[in-house]
Design an enzyme around this catalytic site. Structure first.
Site, PDB file in Angstrom:
ATOM      1  N   ASP A  13       0.819  -1.229   0.000  1.00 19.77           N
ATOM      2  CA  ASP A  13       0.000   0.000   0.000  1.00 19.77           C
ATOM      3  C   ASP A  13       0.844   1.267   0.000  1.00 19.77           C
ATOM      4  O   ASP A  13       0.393   2.324   0.420  1.00 19.77           O
ATOM      5  CB  ASP A  13      -0.964   0.030   1.202  1.00 19.77           C
ATOM      6  CG  ASP A  13      -1.755  -1.249   1.364  1.00 19.77           C
ATOM      7  OD1 ASP A  13      -2.312  -1.711   0.360  1.00 19.77           O
ATOM      8  OD2 ASP A  13      -1.808  -1.796   2.482  1.00 19.77           O
ATOM      9  N   LYS A  16       2.763   1.938  -5.037  1.00 23.50           N
ATOM     10  CA  LYS A  16       3.529   1.389  -6.155  1.00 23.50           C
ATOM     11  C   LYS A  16       2.795   1.554  -7.479  1.00 23.50           C
ATOM     12  O   LYS A  16       3.424   1.727  -8.518  1.00 23.50           O
ATOM     13  CB  LYS A  16       3.822  -0.096  -5.914  1.00 23.50           C
ATOM     14  CG  LYS A  16       4.677  -0.381  -4.695  1.00 23.50           C
ATOM     15  CD  LYS A  16       4.988  -1.849  -4.550  1.00 23.50           C
ATOM     16  CE  LYS A  16       3.754  -2.701  -4.337  1.00 23.50           C
ATOM     17  NZ  LYS A  16       3.037  -2.373  -3.073  1.00 23.50           N
ATOM     18  N   GLY A  40      -3.844  -4.659  -4.701  1.00 24.43           N
ATOM     19  CA  GLY A  40      -4.460  -3.758  -5.668  1.00 24.43           C
ATOM     20  C   GLY A  40      -3.655  -2.486  -5.842  1.00 24.43           C
ATOM     21  O   GLY A  40      -2.982  -2.039  -4.917  1.00 24.43           O
ATOM     22  N   HIS A  41      -3.709  -1.945  -7.045  1.00 28.02           N
ATOM     23  CA  HIS A  41      -3.086  -0.663  -7.341  1.00 28.02           C
ATOM     24  C   HIS A  41      -4.162   0.321  -7.772  1.00 28.02           C
ATOM     25  O   HIS A  41      -4.980  -0.004  -8.647  1.00 28.02           O
ATOM     26  CB  HIS A  41      -2.052  -0.795  -8.456  1.00 28.02           C
ATOM     27  CG  HIS A  41      -0.823  -1.544  -8.052  1.00 28.02           C
ATOM     28  ND1 HIS A  41       0.022  -2.148  -8.962  1.00 28.02           N
ATOM     29  CD2 HIS A  41      -0.286  -1.785  -6.849  1.00 28.02           C
ATOM     30  CE1 HIS A  41       1.020  -2.720  -8.327  1.00 28.02           C
ATOM     31  NE2 HIS A  41       0.847  -2.523  -7.039  1.00 28.02           N
ATOM     32  N   GLN A 219       2.101  -6.233  -2.838  1.00 26.12           N
ATOM     33  CA  GLN A 219       2.421  -6.173  -1.407  1.00 26.12           C
ATOM     34  C   GLN A 219       3.750  -5.433  -1.157  1.00 26.12           C
ATOM     35  O   GLN A 219       4.109  -4.562  -1.934  1.00 26.12           O
ATOM     36  CB  GLN A 219       2.438  -7.574  -0.786  1.00 26.12           C
ATOM     37  CG  GLN A 219       1.086  -8.236  -0.694  1.00 26.12           C
ATOM     38  CD  GLN A 219       0.796  -9.157  -1.856  1.00 26.12           C
ATOM     39  OE1 GLN A 219       1.668  -9.647  -2.546  1.00 26.12           O
ATOM     40  NE2 GLN A 219      -0.476  -9.409  -2.097  1.00 26.12           N
TER      41      GLN A 219
END
Length: 423
Positions: A13, A16, A40-41, A219
């Site tokens: 988080d 990235k 998730g991004h 991650q």
């Protein structure tokens, strides 16, 4: 040749997705090398917000090809849903633009069932905080050599034999028969077939051709199954070294390793977190930073930047530079704390303790640095930042021992400060 790895230095988080998206404008290929849709991004482009779970962030540039490598575990349903959402948002992903490894392992309904059952069966103090998306059980089958790979979805009879070889619990078979699962996943395989490729060959050919490549993980370092806060970790290796395994390339082909670091710290789920703020400051960081998971929407635990963790991430990843994100969240604070070491059992600890008991019982040793009152979210020139903001950046870089090359002051592409050679 230019091959860069982008890795999270904390518990994930870190932002990235935005950093990959920013750098992807200048590359030809973005490769995802591990994890699944438990991460998730979030990428903001103008008025549009894109939430990506399996597809690399570079997909938002039409000139960029994307690869899902063999180190990723793929939920075919989720992947096809993601492709559908992107299409609805005007991003048409063709097989020319997305390549998926034929030997990536598949998340089956059984894996999700087992994941939830295992987490529910853990006592309160032993819960890991898994997302329940089947990631761990899929990796377990992979390591035990009983997994199903994407190429298996193209052979219905072979897929049935693999599924029948499993000792599925009756409670699961009461929900979904093996025949129905085989029919469903064979059909999903047909839909994904045009995207399947020997991605190791594809990526190595691209390197040989001199193309510019980004390798992105999911991650962060402290969730690495080997080097993280075990057992409160993910089931794969987010660290930079895993990029070679998860994409099928040699380590001598890597040029840079870029670490993404939040200007404070967050983590989702269970596990020790020495700099966590439980009261007013934790709520302040969570609310101002919109700290809720992209995948699960769970509230993130928040605290101060931990240099012990960051130095550890620099070491195990071999970082060459840092991108510092969410600096704007610290706007308005009179004092900013930075953890420089730990106290445990009367001792001062400067290096990350591998013993989870020691890490969990460690008390942070803080430096306090002056904050700033100004809103920096619209600043794109380092020289125009408040003096104390510039001092904070230099302070972190000096403690880290490597340069900070980029600063994010908001979620949009435009809210970025490029330091280039000014470190």
């Amino acid at each position: 040749m230019s091959v860069k790895i982008i890795v999270g230095t904390q518990w994930g988080d870190e932002g990235k997705g935005k950093i990959t998206d920013m750098l992807a404008e200048q590359v030809d290929l973005v490769v995802r090398y591990q994890g699944g849709n438990n991460a998730g991004h979030t990428v903001v482009v103008g008025p549009n917000t894109f939430k990506l779970h399996l597809i690399p962030s570079g997909i938002l540039y039409e000139s960029v090809q994307c690869v899902i490598g063999n180190g990723v575990v793929v939920d075919p349903e989720i992947l096809l849903e993601e492709l559908g959402r992107l299409k609805e948002q005007g991003v048409h992903v063709t097989p020319d633009r997305l390549k998926i490894s034929t030997i990536a392992h598949v998340i089956l309904p059984y894996h999700k069932f087992l994941d939830s059952q295992q987490e529910e069966g853990r006592s309160a103090g032993d819960k890991i905080g898994t997302t329940g998306r089947g990631i761990g059980p899929a990796y377990t089958d992979k390591i035990s050599r009983t997994g199903v790979r994407l190429l298996d979805l193209l052979d219905k009879e072979g897929l049935k034999k693999k599924c029948e070889a499993h000792n599925w619990p009756q409670a699961f078979q009461d929900r979904l028969s093996i025949d129905d699962m085989v029919d469903q996943y064979f059909e999903l395989g047909q839909r994904l077939a045009p995207f399947l490729e020997d991605t190791s060959l594809f990526v190595n050919d691209a390197i040989q051709a001199g193309k510019r490549i980004i390798m992105e993980g999911a991650q962060g370092t402290l969730l690495d199954v080997d080097h993280g806060t075990y057992p409160f970790v993910t089931s794969s290796n987010p660290i930079a070294g895993a990029a070679c395994v998860g994409a099928g390339i040699g380590p001598h082909k890597i040029d840079q390793v870029i670490g993404v670091t939040k200007a404070y710290s967050t983590r989702v789920g269970e596990g020790p977190f020495p700099t966590e703020e439980h009261a007013e400051m934790g709520e302040y960081l969570r609310d101002k930073g919109c700290e809720y998971g992209t995948t699960t929407e769970r509230p993130r635990r928040c605290g101060w930047l931990d240099m012990v963790v960051l130095r550890y991430a620099i070491r195990v990843n071999g970082l060459t530079e840092i991108c510092l994100t969410k600096l704007d969240v610290l706007d308005g604070l009179k004092k900013i704390k930075v953890c420089t070491g730990y106290k445990w059992n009367g001792e001062t600890i400067k290096h990350f303790p591998l013993d989870p008991k020691v890490f969990g019982e460690s008390e942070p040793i803080y430096d306090e640095v002056p904050g700033w009152d100004e809103d920096i979210s619209g600043i794109t020139d380092f020289d125009k930042l408040p003096v104390n903001a510039k001092n904070y950046i230099k302070y972190v870089s000096n403690l880290a021992g490597i340069p900070i090359s980029m600063i994010s002051v908001g979620s949009k592409r435009s809210q970025t400060i490029h330091l280039l050679e000014r470190h």
